[in-house]
Write a protein that holds these residues in place. Structure first.
Motif, PDB file in Angstrom:
ATOM      1  N   LEU A 207      34.061  -8.071  -6.638  1.00  0.00           N
ATOM      2  CA  LEU A 207      33.513  -8.237  -5.290  1.00  0.00           C
ATOM      3  C   LEU A 207      34.394  -9.192  -4.513  1.00  0.00           C
ATOM      4  N   SER A 208      34.207  -9.226  -3.203  1.00  0.00           N
ATOM      5  CA  SER A 208      34.979 -10.129  -2.341  1.00  0.00           C
ATOM      6  C   SER A 208      34.089 -10.584  -1.195  1.00  0.00           C
ATOM      7  N   THR A 209      34.599 -11.536  -0.424  1.00  0.00           N
ATOM      8  CA  THR A 209      33.822 -12.028   0.727  1.00  0.00           C
ATOM      9  C   THR A 209      33.694 -10.964   1.811  1.00  0.00           C
ATOM     10  N   SER A 210      34.566  -9.959   1.778  1.00  0.00           N
ATOM     11  CA  SER A 210      34.471  -8.887   2.771  1.00  0.00           C
ATOM     12  C   SER A 210      33.785  -7.644   2.213  1.00  0.00           C
ATOM     13  N   LYS A 211      33.582  -7.602   0.901  1.00  0.00           N
ATOM     14  CA  LYS A 211      32.969  -6.437   0.265  1.00  0.00           C
ATOM     15  C   LYS A 211      32.008  -6.914  -0.826  1.00  0.00           C
ATOM     16  N   PRO A 212      30.760  -7.181  -0.457  1.00  0.00           N
ATOM     17  CA  PRO A 212      29.798  -7.681  -1.448  1.00  0.00           C
ATOM     18  C   PRO A 212      29.419  -6.611  -2.469  1.00  0.00           C
ATOM     19  N   ASP A 213      28.831  -7.056  -3.555  1.00  0.00           N
ATOM     20  CA  ASP A 213      28.390  -6.147  -4.614  1.00  0.00           C
ATOM     21  C   ASP A 213      27.055  -5.519  -4.208  1.00  0.00           C
ATOM     22  N   ILE A 214      27.012  -4.200  -4.112  1.00  0.00           N
ATOM     23  CA  ILE A 214      25.793  -3.526  -3.653  1.00  0.00           C
ATOM     24  C   ILE A 214      24.723  -3.464  -4.735  1.00  0.00           C
ATOM     25  N   THR A 215      25.102  -3.682  -5.991  1.00  0.00           N
ATOM     26  CA  THR A 215      24.112  -3.625  -7.084  1.00  0.00           C
ATOM     27  C   THR A 215      23.260  -4.878  -7.142  1.00  0.00           C
ATOM     28  N   GLY A 216      23.725  -5.962  -6.548  1.00  0.00           N
ATOM     29  CA  GLY A 216      22.967  -7.213  -6.574  1.00  0.00           C
ATOM     30  C   GLY A 216      23.218  -8.058  -7.804  1.00  0.00           C
ATOM     31  N   LYS A 217      24.028  -7.574  -8.723  1.00  0.00           N
ATOM     32  CA  LYS A 217      24.303  -8.357  -9.932  1.00  0.00           C
ATOM     33  C   LYS A 217      25.200  -9.551  -9.618  1.00  0.00           C
ATOM     34  N   PHE A 218      26.174  -9.338  -8.724  1.00  0.00           N
ATOM     35  CA  PHE A 218      27.094 -10.412  -8.354  1.00  0.00           C
ATOM     36  C   PHE A 218      26.882 -10.764  -6.885  1.00  0.00           C
ATOM     37  N   SER A 219      27.097 -12.024  -6.585  1.00  0.00           N
ATOM     38  CA  SER A 219      27.070 -12.452  -5.185  1.00  0.00           C
ATOM     39  C   SER A 219      28.128 -13.531  -4.990  1.00  0.00           C
ATOM     40  N   ILE A 220      28.694 -13.574  -3.791  1.00  0.00           N
ATOM     41  CA  ILE A 220      29.733 -14.554  -3.469  1.00  0.00           C
ATOM     42  C   ILE A 220      29.482 -15.082  -2.069  1.00  0.00           C
ATOM     43  N   LYS A 221      29.666 -16.383  -1.894  1.00  0.00           N
ATOM     44  CA  LYS A 221      29.425 -17.002  -0.599  1.00  0.00           C
ATOM     45  C   LYS A 221      30.509 -18.033  -0.330  1.00  0.00           C
ATOM     46  N   ASP A 222      31.130 -17.916   0.837  1.00  0.00           N
ATOM     47  CA  ASP A 222      32.174 -18.847   1.259  1.00  0.00           C
ATOM     48  C   ASP A 222      31.584 -19.801   2.291  1.00  0.00           C
ATOM     49  N   ASP A 223      31.584 -21.121   1.979  1.00  0.00           N
ATOM     50  CA  ASP A 223      31.005 -22.073   2.932  1.00  0.00           C
ATOM     51  C   ASP A 223      32.008 -22.510   3.998  1.00  0.00           C
ATOM     52  N   LYS A 224      33.209 -21.904   3.979  1.00  0.00           N
ATOM     53  CA  LYS A 224      34.268 -22.201   4.946  1.00  0.00           C
ATOM     54  C   LYS A 224      34.747 -23.652   4.866  1.00  0.00           C
ATOM     55  N   LYS A 225      34.401 -24.332   3.776  1.00  0.00           N
ATOM     56  CA  LYS A 225      34.831 -25.716   3.556  1.00  0.00           C
ATOM     57  C   LYS A 225      35.593 -25.816   2.230  1.00  0.00           C
ATOM     58  N   ASN A 226      36.428 -24.804   1.996  1.00  0.00           N
ATOM     59  CA  ASN A 226      37.246 -24.742   0.780  1.00  0.00           C
ATOM     60  C   ASN A 226      36.415 -24.652  -0.494  1.00  0.00           C
ATOM     61  N   ASN A 227      35.298 -23.965  -0.410  1.00  0.00           N
ATOM     62  CA  ASN A 227      34.448 -23.811  -1.587  1.00  0.00           C
ATOM     63  C   ASN A 227      33.707 -22.479  -1.514  1.00  0.00           C
ATOM     64  N   ILE A 228      33.746 -21.708  -2.610  1.00  0.00           N
ATOM     65  CA  ILE A 228      32.974 -20.474  -2.686  1.00  0.00           C
ATOM     66  C   ILE A 228      32.036 -20.557  -3.890  1.00  0.00           C
ATOM     67  N   THR A 229      30.885 -19.915  -3.749  1.00  0.00           N
ATOM     68  CA  THR A 229      29.853 -19.919  -4.787  1.00  0.00           C
ATOM     69  C   THR A 229      29.694 -18.508  -5.333  1.00  0.00           C
ATOM     70  N   ILE A 230      29.737 -18.387  -6.663  1.00  0.00           N
ATOM     71  CA  ILE A 230      29.579 -17.074  -7.315  1.00  0.00           C
ATOM     72  C   ILE A 230      28.365 -17.120  -8.224  1.00  0.00           C
ATOM     73  N   THR A 231      27.536 -16.097  -8.152  1.00  0.00           N
ATOM     74  CA  THR A 231      26.352 -15.994  -9.003  1.00  0.00           C
ATOM     75  C   THR A 231      26.370 -14.663  -9.750  1.00  0.00           C
ATOM     76  N   ILE A 232      26.091 -14.715 -11.044  1.00  0.00           N
ATOM     77  CA  ILE A 232      25.980 -13.509 -11.877  1.00  0.00           C
ATOM     78  C   ILE A 232      24.564 -13.485 -12.433  1.00  0.00           C
ATOM     79  N   ARG A 233      23.826 -12.407 -12.177  1.00  0.00           N
ATOM     80  CA  ARG A 233      22.407 -12.341 -12.547  1.00  0.00           C
ATOM     81  C   ARG A 233      22.187 -11.447 -13.768  1.00  0.00           C
ATOM     82  N   ASP A 234      21.125 -11.773 -14.496  1.00  0.00           N
ATOM     83  CA  ASP A 234      20.676 -10.958 -15.634  1.00  0.00           C
ATOM     84  C   ASP A 234      21.841 -10.621 -16.566  1.00  0.00           C
ATOM     85  N   LEU A 235      22.385 -11.664 -17.164  1.00  0.00           N
ATOM     86  CA  LEU A 235      23.578 -11.505 -17.995  1.00  0.00           C
ATOM     87  C   LEU A 235      23.349 -10.560 -19.171  1.00  0.00           C
TER      88      LEU A 235
END
Length: 404
Positions: A207-235
């Motif tokens: 996934l990318s900041t311009s192309k999110p994951d449509i399944t909802g398993k992965f998510s990514i968020k850019d706070d525009k302050k040199n930090n991105i957050t990645i979440t992986i659900r239901d491992l």
């Protein structure tokens, strides 16, 4: 051109005396350098020469490429060729400033030398480099050479740069959700992405900041302050692997930039089983209890040794005191009635066992009973007339005068 001119910046002439051959290396070919060349070998009795022509080939070379690799990871160098080279021998070499040392080629019977592995593709070949280190940095060339002939040409220059990357490892359980953060140094407007694979140069984008994951398993968020957050659900167990946070580079002249490497292992956790954290706590508790037990046993052992030593010293002291004093019973001979006023001295000689002892006791008992029918004389006083004690290093003399 002769061997004395071999120091020209872009030309290098190398004479291999073992194979009796001469190699001419021309770097960064210019248009005016195409044409006929002749190599001459001058001997004492004869002269040999070889003539060859250097021709310009349209679309023969590709743009130089800069590739970044990361220490201990893998990286892949890609060499693509037009179809007209399908019958040619393709190779990868590394520039050592004198020549380009061949590493592997499609003609090689062995496609791997332990660190480098060549794999044929529809468009050419790939060479993967395992366990990257700083010694792998340098300039590489993708080249071709005819099946028969004495020349070869490099078509693409790859500059390999090796650097370190922030890495961390996590052990997680099936069913958990996991969130982590990546710090980046690129512009906030550059697209960020996450990919999975041992090799970041060819890893699969998730996934990318311009192309999110449509399944909802992965998510990514850019706070525009040199930090991105990645979440992986239901491992799941198959989520185990290596993940890379990076930023796209679309100019085609250099590889994508990566910031963080995550090595994640997902394990099954049966119902009622202890998690990794609890298991670690149990191990630490057991080790602590064992150390405490060893400490107590050590204290008891030291105490027993001290008690035994003290008893031994007391017994020795008692024996010493017993031997320090010697008592001698002195039998007094009673004074006879006709002896008048004469006084019979009684002598006692005491031999001390320890000359350093400061005090010695002599206990003398005077008997007042009448023996042999004699009449006991009347004592002049209740005490002795006098007592003299003389001491030297060897003996103690005690003279006592009887009051009877």
């Amino acid at each position: 051109m002769n061997t004395n001119a071999s120091k020209v910046k872009r030309f290098n002439l190398h004479h291999d005396t073992m194979s009796k051959s001469v190699t001419l290396l021309i770097k960064q070919l210019q248009k005016e350098e195409y044409g006929k060349y002749k190599c001459e070998f001058k001997h004492i009795t004869a002269q040999d020469n070889v003539t060859w022509t250097l021709e310009h080939e349209k679309d023969g070379c590709q743009e130089p490429f800069t590739q970044t690799a990361y220490v201990t990871a893998q990286t892949t160098i890609t060499c693509d060729y037009p179809n007209k080279y399908n019958s040619s021998i393709k190779f990868l070499c590394k520039d050592n400033n004198v020549s380009c040392e061949e590493i592997l080629s499609t003609q090689s019977p062995v496609k791997s030398n332990g660190t480098f592995t060549l794999t044929d593709t529809n468009r050419g070949f790939n060479v993967s480099v395992s366990n990257v280190s700083s010694q792998h940095a340098g300039v590489y060339w993708c080249g071709v050479k005819p099946n028969e002939g004495s020349y070869r040409a490099s078509r693409r220059k790859i500059k390999l740069e090796v650097t370190h990357i922030k890495s961390f490892t996590r052990f997680l359980s099936v069913g958990q959700n996991f969130t982590y953060w990546c710090k980046y140094k690129s512009s906030p407007s550059v697209k960020k992405f996450v990919c999975k694979g041992e090799d970041p140069s060819i890893c699969q984008s998730l996934l990318s900041t311009s192309k999110p994951d449509i399944t909802g398993k992965f998510s990514i968020k850019d706070d525009k302050k040199n930090n991105i957050t990645i979440t992986i659900r239901d491992l799941k167990a198959d989520d185990s692997g290596t993940y890379w946070c990076g930023a796209y580079n679309t100019d085609g002249k250099q590889s994508h930039m990566f910031f963080t490497r995550l090595d994640m292992t997902v394990v099954l956790q049966p119902a009622g089983s202890l998690s990794h954290g609890y298991f670690l706590v149990i191990i630490i508790s057991c080790v602590s209890a064992l150390l405490l037990l060893l400490l107590v046993l050590n204290v008891i052992f030291i105490y027993k040794r001290y008690s035994c030593s003290k008893n031994t010293r007391n017994e020795a002291a008692a024996q010493h005191n017993k031997e320090d004093y010697i008592y001698e019973e002195i039998q007094e001979r009673l004074q006879q009635p006709d002896s008048g006023d004469a006084v019979n001295p009684v002598y006692a000689t005491i031999q001390p066992t320890d000359p350093s002892t400061s005090v010695h006791y002599a206990n003398i008992i005077f008997q007042s009973t009448n023996k042999g029918g004699g009449k006991a004389p009347k004592p002049r006083s209740s005490t002795c007339e006098y007592s003299t004690v003389r001491y030297n290093q060897s003996q103690v003399y005690c003279t006592v005068l009887s009051p009877y």
